[in-house]
Scaffold this motif. Structure first.
Motif, PDB file in Angstrom:
ATOM      1  N   GLU A 198       0.833  -1.199   0.000  1.00 40.18           N
ATOM      2  CA  GLU A 198       0.000   0.000   0.000  1.00 40.18           C
ATOM      3  C   GLU A 198       0.874   1.257   0.000  1.00 40.18           C
ATOM      4  OE1 GLU A 198      -3.211   0.141  -0.296  1.00 40.18           O
ATOM      5  OE2 GLU A 198      -3.624  -2.014  -0.134  1.00 40.18           O
TER       6      GLU A 198
ATOM      7  N   LYS B  27      -0.323   7.537   1.327  1.00 40.57           N
ATOM      8  CA  LYS B  27      -1.736   7.430   1.706  1.00 40.57           C
ATOM      9  C   LYS B  27      -1.893   6.965   3.145  1.00 40.57           C
ATOM     10  CE  LYS B  27      -3.641   6.644  -2.927  1.00 40.57           C
ATOM     11  NZ  LYS B  27      -4.447   5.745  -3.782  1.00 40.57           N
TER      12      LYS B  27
ATOM     13  N   THR C  14      -8.800  -7.873   2.825  1.00 39.53           N
ATOM     14  CA  THR C  14      -9.128  -7.492   1.454  1.00 39.53           C
ATOM     15  C   THR C  14     -10.162  -8.442   0.850  1.00 39.53           C
ATOM     16  OG1 THR C  14      -7.156  -8.714   0.703  1.00 39.53           O
ATOM     17  CG2 THR C  14      -6.943  -6.329   1.007  1.00 39.53           C
TER      18      THR C  14
ATOM     19  N   PHE D  70     -12.994  -5.153   3.074  1.00 42.23           N
ATOM     20  CA  PHE D  70     -12.655  -3.996   3.885  1.00 42.23           C
ATOM     21  C   PHE D  70     -11.571  -3.165   3.193  1.00 42.23           C
ATOM     22  CE2 PHE D  70     -14.157  -6.919   7.318  1.00 42.23           C
ATOM     23  CZ  PHE D  70     -15.214  -6.140   7.746  1.00 42.23           C
ATOM     24  N   ASN D  71     -11.588  -1.866   3.445  1.00 39.56           N
ATOM     25  CA  ASN D  71     -10.593  -0.954   2.883  1.00 39.56           C
ATOM     26  C   ASN D  71      -9.249  -1.160   3.599  1.00 39.56           C
ATOM     27  OD1 ASN D  71      -8.948   1.396   2.413  1.00 39.56           O
ATOM     28  ND2 ASN D  71     -10.762   2.485   1.737  1.00 39.56           N
ATOM     29  N   PRO D  72      -8.182  -1.507   2.876  1.00 37.91           N
ATOM     30  CA  PRO D  72      -6.900  -1.787   3.534  1.00 37.91           C
ATOM     31  C   PRO D  72      -6.257  -0.554   4.164  1.00 37.91           C
ATOM     32  CG  PRO D  72      -6.668  -1.869   1.145  1.00 37.91           C
ATOM     33  CD  PRO D  72      -8.127  -1.775   1.429  1.00 37.91           C
ATOM     34  N   ILE D  73      -6.540   0.646   3.617  1.00 38.14           N
ATOM     35  CA  ILE D  73      -6.006   1.867   4.225  1.00 38.14           C
ATOM     36  C   ILE D  73      -6.684   2.112   5.564  1.00 38.14           C
ATOM     37  CG2 ILE D  73      -5.759   4.355   3.960  1.00 38.14           C
ATOM     38  CD1 ILE D  73      -3.996   2.877   2.045  1.00 38.14           C
ATOM     39  N   TRP D  74      -7.997   1.956   5.594  1.00 33.36           N
ATOM     40  CA  TRP D  74      -8.743   2.078   6.850  1.00 33.36           C
ATOM     41  C   TRP D  74      -8.263   1.042   7.867  1.00 33.36           C
ATOM     42  CZ3 TRP D  74     -12.086  -2.058   8.180  1.00 33.36           C
ATOM     43  CH2 TRP D  74     -12.841  -1.876   9.347  1.00 33.36           C
TER      44      TRP D  74
ATOM     45  N   PRO E 214     -15.593   4.775   8.847  1.00 33.05           N
ATOM     46  CA  PRO E 214     -14.291   4.564   8.195  1.00 33.05           C
ATOM     47  C   PRO E 214     -13.805   5.772   7.402  1.00 33.05           C
ATOM     48  CG  PRO E 214     -16.039   3.335   7.078  1.00 33.05           C
ATOM     49  CD  PRO E 214     -16.620   3.850   8.349  1.00 33.05           C
ATOM     50  N   GLU E 215     -14.739   6.655   7.010  1.00 33.59           N
ATOM     51  CA  GLU E 215     -14.345   7.837   6.235  1.00 33.59           C
ATOM     52  C   GLU E 215     -13.437   8.769   7.032  1.00 33.59           C
ATOM     53  OE1 GLU E 215     -18.569   8.388   7.835  1.00 33.59           O
ATOM     54  OE2 GLU E 215     -17.451   6.859   6.747  1.00 33.59           O
TER      55      GLU E 215
ATOM     56  N   THR F 124     -10.228   7.807   5.615  1.00 31.58           N
ATOM     57  CA  THR F 124     -10.047   7.800   4.161  1.00 31.58           C
ATOM     58  C   THR F 124     -10.370   9.124   3.481  1.00 31.58           C
ATOM     59  OG1 THR F 124     -12.296   6.928   3.861  1.00 31.58           O
ATOM     60  CG2 THR F 124     -10.513   5.327   4.059  1.00 31.58           C
TER      61      THR F 124
ATOM     62  N   ASP G 246      -7.819  10.437  -0.804  1.00 37.38           N
ATOM     63  CA  ASP G 246      -8.061  10.505  -2.242  1.00 37.38           C
ATOM     64  C   ASP G 246      -7.230  11.583  -2.925  1.00 37.38           C
ATOM     65  OD1 ASP G 246      -9.889   8.492  -2.017  1.00 37.38           O
ATOM     66  OD2 ASP G 246     -11.629   9.828  -1.825  1.00 37.38           O
TER      67      ASP G 246
END
Length: 425
Positions: A167, A171, A347, A351-355, A414-415, A418, A422
C-alpha cells in the motif's frame, strides 16, 4: 499439524526469552528443514533475506529514526512544552492539555512513540507533579500521549505496513491525520475533566508569542514532512531524508548542541533501532516464505471467508487477537508476524486496507500500554523509579478504554481515515 508446529514453536521460543527476530528465523529454518526439502531449502535463506530488505520504501525507515533521535537530544521537546504550557495552562487541567498537545506535535516530527514519551515525559513529569498533579495520572497521561507517535504521521508502523502489503505509504501517512487529531482531542477532554480542579494563572500574550517564536522550529518540521507529502512535493522517502536533514541543521545552527557526544549517541541509537527492526523483518519474511510454501495463509484466508458469519464478526475476532498479542509482543513484531495473514483476509472480506491500517495502528498503540510487555510503561518507569509498573497501568487504564472505544468509532465511520487519502498519489 503445520499450523500447530509454528504456533507452538513461536510460543516456546518467546517464552524462553529468545529475541523475536531470532525466534522467527529459527522457526523458519526449522519449518524449511521439516516440511520443505531438508537442508536443500536452506539455499533460499540468503536470497529471501536480501529481497526482504531490497525495498525502496524501507529506505525511509532509517531517516525517520535518525530524525527522531536528533530531536530527542536537540531540546525541541522542551521548547514545545513551554509553548503549550503558556497557551493552555489557564484552562482546567491546563498542563495536562498542554502535555498532550506537545505529545501530538512531537509525534508529528518524530514518528516514534518511545521518543515522544521520553522527550515530553522528561520535561512534563517534574513540572506537573510540582504543580499538584497526581503522579499516577501524569504517568498514565504520558504513556498514552506517547502512543500518538505511531498514529500521527510520520509513522514507523505505517512504513512497515506499506512495505509488507504494497500500500502507498503516502496514503497511509495521510490516513492517520484525522484519527490522530481526534484521539488527541479525546485524550485532552478526559485529562482536562480528570484534573479540572487545577487551574493556573494565564500567561500574558507577550509570553505566549515569545514561547511560540522559540518553538517555531519544532512546528515547522511536521509542516515540511506531512505537508510536503500531501501536496505531492516529495515522496514519503524524500520527506524522511529532508526531515532528517532539517532536524540536524536545527540542532547545529539553532540549538547549537550537536556535540561530538550527541552525534555518537544519535548514530548508535539510530543503528541499534534500525538493526532491530530490519532483523525482525528478515526473520518474518523467512517465516512467511515457508508458511506460504505450505499454503498456511491461503488456508486461513479461505477458512475465514468460507464461514457463514458476518465479515464484522471476523473483524472483531481479529481485533481481539491483536489485543492479546499486544500484551506479549512489541508493535513491529506483531505487524510483521500477522500482516501476511490478516491482509489477505481483510481485502477478501471487502474492507478498505487503508482504513484497516489505521485500525491496526490504534491496536499497536494499545500494545504500547498493555502489560506485561507494554513498552511505554517501562519507558515511563525509567523516568520515575518511585512508582511501580502496576501504578502506571492504573493511570493509563482509562486511556486504553478510550482507545478501544475509538476503534469502535473508526469502525462505524471509516471515512475518518479515508477522507483525505483521495488527494494523495
Amino acid at each position: 499439524m503445520n499450523i500447530g508446529f509454528f504456533l507452538g514453536g513461536m510460543a516456546t521460543l518467546l517464552l524462553i526469552g529468545l529475541p523475536v527476530a531470532f525466534a522467527l528465523g529459527l522457526l523458519a529454518i526449522g519449518g524449511m528443514y521439516l516440511f520443505n526439502g531438508g537442508t536443500f531449502s536452506f539455499s533460499q535463506i540468503p536470497i529471501i533475506s536480501y529481497k526482504s530488505l531490497d525495498d525502496f520504501t524501507l529506505t525511509a525507515l532509517p531517516m525517520y529514526v535518525l530524525m527522531s533521535q536528533v530531536l530527542v537530544v536537540s531540546g525541541v521537546g522542551r521548547d514545545l512544552y513551554e509553548m503549550a504550557s503558556r497557551w493552555f495552562r489557564h484552562l482546567p487541567g491546563g498542563l495536562a492539555i498542554a502535555t498532550l498537545f506537545c505529545c501530538a506535535i512531537f509525534a508529528a516530527i518524530s514518528g516514534s512513540s518511545v521518543a515522544t514519551a521520553v522527550t515530553v515525559g522528561a520535561v512534563a513529569l517534574p513540572e506537573m507533579t510540582k504543580r499538584g498533579y497526581d503522579k499516577r495520572s501524569v504517568l498514565g497521561l504520558l504513556a498514552a500521549g506517547g502512543t500518538l507517535g505511531i498514529l500521527i504521521p510520520p509513522s514507523v508502523p505505517m512504513i512497515i505496513y506499506g512495505s509488507i502489503t504494497g500500500e502507498s505509504i503516502g496514503k497511509l501517512f495521510i490516513a492517520g491525520i484525522i484519527p490522530g487529531i481526534l484521539l488527541t482531542i479525546a485524550f485532552m477532554i478526559f485529562a482536562s475533566w480528570k484534573t479540572r480542579h487545577i487551574k493556573e494563572k494565564p500567561a500574558t500574550w507577550t509570553e505566549r508569542i515569545e514561547a511560540s517564536k522559540t518553538a517555531v522550529w519544532g512546528l515547522i518540521l511536521p509542516i515540511i514532512v506531512v505537508g510536503g507529502i500531501y501536496a505531492g512535493i516529495f515522496t514519503p522517502t524524500e520527506a524522511a531524508a529532508i526531515g532528517a536533514m532539517v532536524s540536524i541543521l536545527i540542532s547545529i545552527f539553532v540549538y547549537k548542541n550537536f556535540t561530538f557526544y550527541n552525534i555518537k549517541t544519535v548514530i548508535l541509537s539510530t543503528v541499534k533501532t534500525n538493526a532491530m527492526i530490519l532483523m525482525i523483518i528478515v526473520g518474518a519474511m523467512l517465516l512467511g516464505y515457508i508458511m506460504t510454501a505450505l499454503q498456511i495463509p491461503q488456508t486461513i484466508t479461505q477458512f475465514a471467508i468460507s464461514q457463514d458469519v458476518s465479515p464484522w464478526v471476523i473483524f472483531i475476532l481479529i481485533n481481539i487477537v491483536l489485543l492479546i498479542l499486544g500484551c506479549f509482543l512489541e508493535t513491529i513484531s506483531i505487524l510483521v508476524i500477522t500482516l501476511p495473514i490478516l491482509y489477505p483476509i481483510i481485502t477478501s472480506l471487502g474492507f478498505n486496507p487503508i482504513w484497516f491500517a489505521v485500525i491496526m495502528v490504534v491496536n499497536m498503540e494499545l500494545a504500547l500500554i498493555t502489560p506485561p510487555v507494554g513498552l511505554n510503561l517501562f519507558v515511563l518507569k525509567g523516568l520515575d523509579k518511585t512508582n511501580t509498573i502496576a501504578e502506571i497501568v492504573k493511570g493509563v487504564f482509562p486511556y486504553a478504554i478510550i482507545m478501544m472505544l475509538f476503534i469502535v468509532v473508526l469502525s462505524f465511520f471509516p471515512e475518518l481515515s479515508t477522507v483525505l487519502v483521495d488527494n494523495v498519489k
